[in-house]
Design a protein around this motif. Sequence first.
Motif, PDB file in Angstrom:
ATOM      1  N   ALA A 232      37.056  29.680  29.729  1.00 48.15           N
ATOM      2  CA  ALA A 232      37.447  28.950  30.939  1.00 48.15           C
ATOM      3  C   ALA A 232      38.734  29.513  31.540  1.00 48.15           C
ATOM      4  CB  ALA A 232      37.614  27.465  30.634  1.00 48.15           C
ATOM      5  N   LEU A 233      39.578  30.126  30.722  1.00 46.04           N
ATOM      6  CA  LEU A 233      40.806  30.722  31.245  1.00 46.04           C
ATOM      7  C   LEU A 233      40.489  31.877  32.193  1.00 46.04           C
ATOM      8  CD1 LEU A 233      43.061  30.736  28.053  1.00 46.04           C
ATOM      9  CD2 LEU A 233      43.265  29.254  30.050  1.00 46.04           C
ATOM     10  N   LEU A 234      39.413  32.583  31.948  1.00 45.18           N
ATOM     11  CA  LEU A 234      39.019  33.673  32.830  1.00 45.18           C
ATOM     12  C   LEU A 234      38.290  33.150  34.064  1.00 45.18           C
ATOM     13  CD1 LEU A 234      37.779  36.326  30.253  1.00 45.18           C
ATOM     14  CD2 LEU A 234      40.073  35.941  31.140  1.00 45.18           C
ATOM     15  N   GLN A 235      37.651  32.023  33.935  1.00 48.09           N
ATOM     16  CA  GLN A 235      36.939  31.448  35.067  1.00 48.09           C
ATOM     17  C   GLN A 235      37.885  30.867  36.115  1.00 48.09           C
ATOM     18  OE1 GLN A 235      34.445  28.709  32.946  1.00 48.09           O
ATOM     19  NE2 GLN A 235      32.919  30.268  32.428  1.00 48.09           N
ATOM     20  N   ALA A 236      39.172  30.754  35.752  1.00 51.10           N
ATOM     21  CA  ALA A 236      40.161  30.226  36.700  1.00 51.10           C
ATOM     22  C   ALA A 236      40.476  31.224  37.800  1.00 51.10           C
ATOM     23  CB  ALA A 236      41.435  29.840  35.960  1.00 51.10           C
ATOM     24  N   TYR A 237      40.053  32.463  37.635  1.00 53.17           N
ATOM     25  CA  TYR A 237      40.306  33.490  38.634  1.00 53.17           C
ATOM     26  C   TYR A 237      39.138  33.517  39.611  1.00 53.17           C
ATOM     27  CZ  TYR A 237      43.848  34.928  35.306  1.00 53.17           C
ATOM     28  OH  TYR A 237      44.921  34.947  34.461  1.00 53.17           O
ATOM     29  N   SER A 238      39.414  33.284  40.874  1.00 55.57           N
ATOM     30  CA  SER A 238      38.363  33.138  41.875  1.00 55.57           C
ATOM     31  C   SER A 238      37.730  34.481  42.221  1.00 55.57           C
ATOM     32  CB  SER A 238      38.937  32.509  43.141  1.00 55.57           C
ATOM     33  OG  SER A 238      39.816  33.427  43.778  1.00 55.57           O
ATOM     34  N   PRO A 239      36.496  34.469  42.746  1.00 56.02           N
ATOM     35  CA  PRO A 239      35.869  35.715  43.214  1.00 56.02           C
ATOM     36  C   PRO A 239      36.708  36.428  44.279  1.00 56.02           C
ATOM     37  CG  PRO A 239      34.232  33.972  43.008  1.00 56.02           C
ATOM     38  CD  PRO A 239      35.563  33.327  42.797  1.00 56.02           C
ATOM     39  N   ALA A 240      37.381  35.645  45.142  1.00 55.21           N
ATOM     40  CA  ALA A 240      38.225  36.261  46.172  1.00 55.21           C
ATOM     41  C   ALA A 240      39.383  37.018  45.532  1.00 55.21           C
ATOM     42  CB  ALA A 240      38.742  35.185  47.132  1.00 55.21           C
ATOM     43  N   TRP A 241      39.949  36.451  44.489  1.00 58.01           N
ATOM     44  CA  TRP A 241      41.043  37.129  43.780  1.00 58.01           C
ATOM     45  C   TRP A 241      40.549  38.420  43.143  1.00 58.01           C
ATOM     46  CZ3 TRP A 241      41.817  38.333  38.586  1.00 58.01           C
ATOM     47  CH2 TRP A 241      43.111  38.735  38.247  1.00 58.01           C
ATOM     48  N   GLU A 242      39.378  38.374  42.520  1.00 54.58           N
ATOM     49  CA  GLU A 242      38.836  39.575  41.906  1.00 54.58           C
ATOM     50  C   GLU A 242      38.582  40.661  42.944  1.00 54.58           C
ATOM     51  OE1 GLU A 242      35.479  38.806  39.466  1.00 54.58           O
ATOM     52  OE2 GLU A 242      36.599  37.619  38.000  1.00 54.58           O
ATOM     53  N   ARG A 243      38.068  40.280  44.112  1.00 53.44           N
ATOM     54  CA  ARG A 243      37.841  41.266  45.168  1.00 53.44           C
ATOM     55  C   ARG A 243      39.156  41.895  45.618  1.00 53.44           C
ATOM     56  NH1 ARG A 243      34.021  37.341  46.883  1.00 53.44           N
ATOM     57  NH2 ARG A 243      35.500  36.496  48.409  1.00 53.44           N
ATOM     58  N   ALA A 244      40.207  41.083  45.694  1.00 55.62           N
ATOM     59  CA  ALA A 244      41.518  41.608  46.091  1.00 55.62           C
ATOM     60  C   ALA A 244      42.041  42.591  45.051  1.00 55.62           C
ATOM     61  CB  ALA A 244      42.504  40.466  46.292  1.00 55.62           C
ATOM     62  N   VAL A 245      41.830  42.302  43.775  1.00 57.09           N
ATOM     63  CA  VAL A 245      42.258  43.209  42.711  1.00 57.09           C
ATOM     64  C   VAL A 245      41.577  44.557  42.855  1.00 57.09           C
ATOM     65  CG1 VAL A 245      42.123  43.638  40.228  1.00 57.09           C
ATOM     66  CG2 VAL A 245      42.845  41.400  41.064  1.00 57.09           C
ATOM     67  N   LEU A 246      40.283  44.539  43.055  1.00 58.21           N
ATOM     68  CA  LEU A 246      39.529  45.781  43.145  1.00 58.21           C
ATOM     69  C   LEU A 246      39.867  46.547  44.423  1.00 58.21           C
ATOM     70  CD1 LEU A 246      36.104  44.435  41.864  1.00 58.21           C
ATOM     71  CD2 LEU A 246      37.843  45.686  40.575  1.00 58.21           C
ATOM     72  N   ARG A 247      40.125  45.821  45.510  1.00 62.08           N
ATOM     73  CA  ARG A 247      40.437  46.465  46.788  1.00 62.08           C
ATOM     74  C   ARG A 247      41.802  47.123  46.763  1.00 62.08           C
ATOM     75  NH1 ARG A 247      39.534  42.358  49.632  1.00 62.08           N
ATOM     76  NH2 ARG A 247      41.677  41.605  49.845  1.00 62.08           N
ATOM     77  N   GLU A 248      42.739  46.493  46.083  1.00 61.90           N
ATOM     78  CA  GLU A 248      44.119  46.990  46.071  1.00 61.90           C
ATOM     79  C   GLU A 248      44.474  47.679  44.759  1.00 61.90           C
ATOM     80  OE1 GLU A 248      45.916  46.873  48.657  1.00 61.90           O
ATOM     81  OE2 GLU A 248      44.739  45.523  49.914  1.00 61.90           O
ATOM     82  N   ALA A 249      43.483  48.116  44.020  1.00 63.93           N
ATOM     83  CA  ALA A 249      43.734  48.666  42.686  1.00 63.93           C
ATOM     84  C   ALA A 249      44.667  49.869  42.705  1.00 63.93           C
ATOM     85  CB  ALA A 249      42.417  49.052  42.029  1.00 63.93           C
ATOM     86  N   HIS A 250      44.666  50.608  43.783  1.00 62.80           N
ATOM     87  CA  HIS A 250      45.487  51.817  43.833  1.00 62.80           C
ATOM     88  C   HIS A 250      46.841  51.583  44.495  1.00 62.80           C
ATOM     89  CE1 HIS A 250      42.133  54.104  42.349  1.00 62.80           C
ATOM     90  NE2 HIS A 250      41.364  53.640  43.313  1.00 62.80           N
ATOM     91  N   ASN A 251      47.172  50.333  44.785  1.00 60.11           N
ATOM     92  CA  ASN A 251      48.467  50.016  45.392  1.00 60.11           C
ATOM     93  C   ASN A 251      49.309  49.267  44.367  1.00 60.11           C
ATOM     94  OD1 ASN A 251      50.648  49.235  46.869  1.00 60.11           O
ATOM     95  ND2 ASN A 251      49.515  48.081  48.424  1.00 60.11           N
TER      96      ASN A 251
END
Length: 258
Positions: A232-251
């Motif tokens: 459940a600790l990992l489920q607290a991270y929203s899909p929008a947050w995950e998309r932001a991580v992947l989009r900004e991975a190189h910044n």
Amino acid sequence: MQRPAPSQTRERRLWDARKSYTPLHWEFNASAQGLCARPLTHPLETPLPFAPPDGTAAVTSTTATLKVADGWLYGRLMHYFGGGLYWADAQGGQTRRLVDEPALGLLHQPQGGVLALTGFAHLGSGEGGLWKLHKADAGWQVERLIRWPERPCAWTQARDGTLFVSFPTRLVVGPPQGPFRMLWEGDEGMGCRLRQLHLDEGRQTLWWSAGPYVGALDLQNLALRHHLRSVALLQAYSPAWERAVLREAHNPAHEHHP
């Protein structure tokens, strides 16, 4: 749990972002029943019973405190303006600056005296140091033991005084007077968002907070593993947050908050 392999690009980026940018931290409590890790709900440092006179509250924060027989030792960070290690009497009426670097950690030594870990990081540069303090007739005297090229992140002390100190991508161990040796290094890093390490009684395992995980380094074979209390600790991270991580991975300047 194990950190995803480099070939698992998506999973590895999410793992690292959860570890680095989570609001969850852990504190360790050892008892006869074993080691317990609980979510940290209060500051690790003891608050001072007075308002330090050095610097204004708007730009100054207390980084470490330690009660001593004649008052307090404490660190102050004045953000871009540096900071220092100070002594004050019990009421804060008398103060004295001992070291120009902000004290991040203060430890009573088993053989007497105090160790201070200092450091400062700004705009990609950093430095750190280890100091020995002892009480003399003229007040507290300080001696630099080690100069590090990085700001220390977390530390703990064995019963015999051996120090374990972590930096962003490495862990060193040694007596306070040195020399220190490299115990572990890697890009997984313990990171500088944590401020607590715990060494078990048998000196078999070193534990630390790693975001939603509790990290464990086996000191016999240097195997690294992570424990997760609940999925459940990992489920607290929203899909929008995950998309932001992947989009900004190189910044590297972008922070991904859950």
